[in-house]
Design an enzyme around this catalytic site. Sequence first.
Site, PDB file in Angstrom:
ATOM      1  N   GLU A 152      10.604  94.344 -32.862  1.00  0.00           N
ATOM      2  CA  GLU A 152       9.202  94.713 -32.641  1.00  0.00           C
ATOM      3  C   GLU A 152       8.225  93.844 -33.441  1.00  0.00           C
ATOM      4  O   GLU A 152       7.241  93.357 -32.874  1.00  0.00           O
ATOM      5  CB  GLU A 152       9.000  96.207 -32.957  1.00  0.00           C
TER       6      GLU A 152
ATOM      7  N   LYS B 190      14.492 108.083 -29.469  1.00  0.00           N
ATOM      8  CA  LYS B 190      14.794 106.787 -30.095  1.00  0.00           C
ATOM      9  C   LYS B 190      15.461 106.968 -31.461  1.00  0.00           C
ATOM     10  O   LYS B 190      16.263 106.142 -31.883  1.00  0.00           O
ATOM     11  CB  LYS B 190      13.489 106.003 -30.242  1.00  0.00           C
TER      12      LYS B 190
ATOM     13  N   ASP C 297       8.106  98.003 -24.458  1.00  0.00           N
ATOM     14  CA  ASP C 297       8.143  98.609 -25.789  1.00  0.00           C
ATOM     15  C   ASP C 297       8.652 100.031 -25.586  1.00  0.00           C
ATOM     16  O   ASP C 297       7.946 100.876 -25.043  1.00  0.00           O
ATOM     17  CB  ASP C 297       6.726  98.607 -26.386  1.00  0.00           C
TER      18      ASP C 297
ATOM     19  N   ASP D 139       3.307  98.465 -39.168  1.00  0.00           N
ATOM     20  CA  ASP D 139       3.414  99.259 -37.931  1.00  0.00           C
ATOM     21  C   ASP D 139       3.432 100.749 -38.243  1.00  0.00           C
ATOM     22  O   ASP D 139       4.442 101.293 -38.695  1.00  0.00           O
ATOM     23  CB  ASP D 139       4.699  98.839 -37.189  1.00  0.00           C
TER      24      ASP D 139
HETATM   25  P1  ADP Z   1       5.164 104.748 -31.477  1.00  0.00           P
HETATM   26  O1  ADP Z   1       5.237 103.323 -31.854  1.00  0.00           O
HETATM   27  O2  ADP Z   1       5.596 105.672 -32.566  1.00  0.00           O
HETATM   28  O3  ADP Z   1       5.821 105.046 -30.186  1.00  0.00           O
HETATM   29  P2  ADP Z   1       2.240 104.472 -31.033  1.00  0.00           P
HETATM   30  O4  ADP Z   1       2.115 103.132 -31.610  1.00  0.00           O
HETATM   31  O5  ADP Z   1       1.857 104.634 -29.619  1.00  0.00           O
HETATM   32  O6  ADP Z   1       3.625 105.170 -31.268  1.00  0.00           O
HETATM   33  O7  ADP Z   1       1.312 105.443 -31.925  1.00  0.00           O
HETATM   34  C1  ADP Z   1       1.123 106.765 -31.634  1.00  0.00           C
HETATM   35  C2  ADP Z   1       0.253 107.384 -32.706  1.00  0.00           C
HETATM   36  O8  ADP Z   1      -1.018 106.722 -32.731  1.00  0.00           O
HETATM   37  C3  ADP Z   1      -0.023 108.854 -32.460  1.00  0.00           C
HETATM   38  O9  ADP Z   1       0.138 109.555 -33.667  1.00  0.00           O
HETATM   39  C4  ADP Z   1      -1.483 108.861 -32.047  1.00  0.00           C
HETATM   40  O10 ADP Z   1      -2.138 110.052 -32.386  1.00  0.00           O
HETATM   41  C5  ADP Z   1      -2.030 107.699 -32.843  1.00  0.00           C
HETATM   42  N1  ADP Z   1      -3.296 107.180 -32.295  1.00  0.00           N
HETATM   43  C6  ADP Z   1      -3.514 106.688 -31.059  1.00  0.00           C
HETATM   44  N2  ADP Z   1      -4.806 106.330 -30.918  1.00  0.00           N
HETATM   45  C7  ADP Z   1      -5.409 106.607 -32.098  1.00  0.00           C
HETATM   46  C8  ADP Z   1      -6.758 106.488 -32.574  1.00  0.00           C
HETATM   47  N3  ADP Z   1      -7.732 106.013 -31.808  1.00  0.00           N
HETATM   48  N4  ADP Z   1      -7.012 106.854 -33.850  1.00  0.00           N
HETATM   49  C9  ADP Z   1      -6.031 107.351 -34.620  1.00  0.00           C
HETATM   50  N5  ADP Z   1      -4.758 107.490 -34.236  1.00  0.00           N
HETATM   51  C10 ADP Z   1      -4.452 107.135 -32.979  1.00  0.00           C
HETATM   52 MG    MG Z   2       5.791 101.434 -31.811  1.00  0.00          MG
END
Ligand code: ADP
Ligand code: MG
Length: 625
Positions: free
Chosen positions: A194, A94, A29, A218
């Site tokens: 995705e 990205k 991913d 998402d």
């Molecule tokens: P992306 O798909 O954009 O690369 P992710 O799916 O990894 O990102 O999501 C990242 C986001 O999720 C960040 O804003 C992070 O702060 C938030 N996040 C991660 N864990 C938690 C949690 N336990 N509670 C709330 N938000 C969270």
């Molecule tokens: Mg993502």
Amino acid sequence: MPLISIDIKAGTLAQPEKSAEKDLIVGIDLGTTNSLVAYIQPETREATAIKDAQGSNKLVPSVVHFTPGGGILVGNEAKKMLVEQPQNTIYSVKRLMGKSYTDVKQYAGFFGYKIIDDDTESLVKIKVNDRFYTPIELSALILTELKNRAEQALQQTVSKAVITVPAYFNDAQRQATRDAGKLAGLDVLRIVNEPTAASLAYGMGLNPNDERTIAVYDLGGGTFDISVLRIENGIFEVLSTNGDTFLGGDDFDRAIMNHWLQEHGLTPETLHHNKSLGQQLRLLAEEAKMALSATQTWQGMAGNLHCSLSRIQLETLIAPTVERTITCCRQALQDAGLTAEQIDEVVLVGGSTRVPMVKKAVETFFNRRPHDELNPDEVVALGAAVQADILAGNNKDMLLLDVTPLSLGIETMGGLMDVIIARNTKIPAKAGRQYTTHVDGQSDMRISVYQGERDLVKDNRKLGEFSLKGIPAMPAGLPKVEIAFIIDADGILQVKAKELRSGVAQSIEVTPQYGLTEEQMATMLLDSIQNAQADRQVRALQEAINEAETMAATAERFVTKNTEMLTPEEIDQTLLLVQDLRSVLESGNKDLIHQRIETLNNFTRPFAERIMDIAVAKAMKGAKI
Ligand code: ADP
Ligand code: MG
């Protein structure tokens, strides 16, 4: 010179999957905020995300930092440098994949680093120190980190991967992702959407008899995507996508930060002068937000500022952002022509769906408990691993297919669209058709490739163009040019042209710079329906004109070649009828054109047959019996 169609033998044939390989294929991913790599554990057969060498983190922040000494840091170490050295620390790359400067300039201010407009090339570059990097190179650095991590953890070479991309990514963005993989030393066997990967992680679509409609919600760090998918016969079709490329967990953090500033009587401007306080507050806000996904209250210190937050306060702060995501969901359902009741499953993806309020909002809107059994920030990589395992041949009865969202074809005489691969055809697919020249001695043939549903190419979208050069001189209609369209499993189109008599061949890979959003796609489809009748009339007229031109040219050639076997009256009358026919080409009256074609045909038929008989008789004389 344009083409005319002589022989229609279209038909698409699904091709078998790429040959099965027995070695390990990982699922990746490649996210805007975080990236990760997963694989199927051979013993347990479970999709597993791979941790770092310390065995603690699975997520790799999608951040690359260039140290003054020429070193490169990726992931957590790089993320730490974000505020102090923004110009050397690249995040959100990205968002730039497959984009031109024009695409991104309206939000260039969002990035803390320098994006360059390079006139010679339309794709953006990023300037760090005095070197230029393409988004592909930067993504490759993240992919290399993931590859190394996997190799270290699994103690084996990893050279094959499945990489995921958002469902709305166009061909250029998909190709860029594939190139990044190649640059990182990975053979990218498949680019997967995705939301499709997330569904796969939950086992949806793995049974070929599965028929389900799925909504994938998402909410990541900086982006929000809602996708409505339909699974049928092992095919994942994207019914609609919606979202906001600037909406995510970062907005929650910002809201918390502003709340604290306000509480302490400070303004955002304060942070311009005190960058370190800004960084601390931002990190603390994220920490508070994450903690409040599990607890009711939180407190901490940023410098000498005491900060606290309750879950209820957080919910008040983020409510408007959450509501915006629901508006997108409503739109996505509408675009798919579905009601919430018609959705069979809802899947939560992205770290921000850990926020209880977000979960609740999704559950309320769809009136159904969403899937959250798997870690939302891992689920896409886990699904990519499932897909990788299928490609590795470990899951024999599974064949994953996608479909082409719009028809693909080429321009023929009169600007007509000749569809070679129809919309909604399963991919990979291959189809071909034969064409010929319409001018004597034509040595070049221009092949223009279009995407769309309208009858005239001017209303469709041009994907690319190339010329088949060096066709040996032949009378019009004699060359046989076979045009083949081949779409691989990632939706990338290759167009090949070959003149069959001489063997002259040429091909292009069509990777357009600018793809279509789902919205544009929907508009194009709608246009084609609304204009269907008008289009049909235009096409019928153009076809009559094409036929008339060919007929007139053939008749002229015929009389010049056979002068001695025809009477002067026959010649004069033929030429007169040819002239009559040509005089109505611009009339716009297709029936009138057909009438004159008919008249010319009726007049020439008897002596054409007579000459044919003479030719046959001549040939017979020489033949032995
Ligand atoms: P992306 O798909 O954009 O690369 P992710 O799916 O990894 O990102 O999501 C990242 C986001 O999720 C960040 O804003 C992070 O702060 C938030 N996040 C991660 N864990 C938690 C949690 N336990 N509670 C709330 N938000 C969270
Ligand atoms: Mg993502």
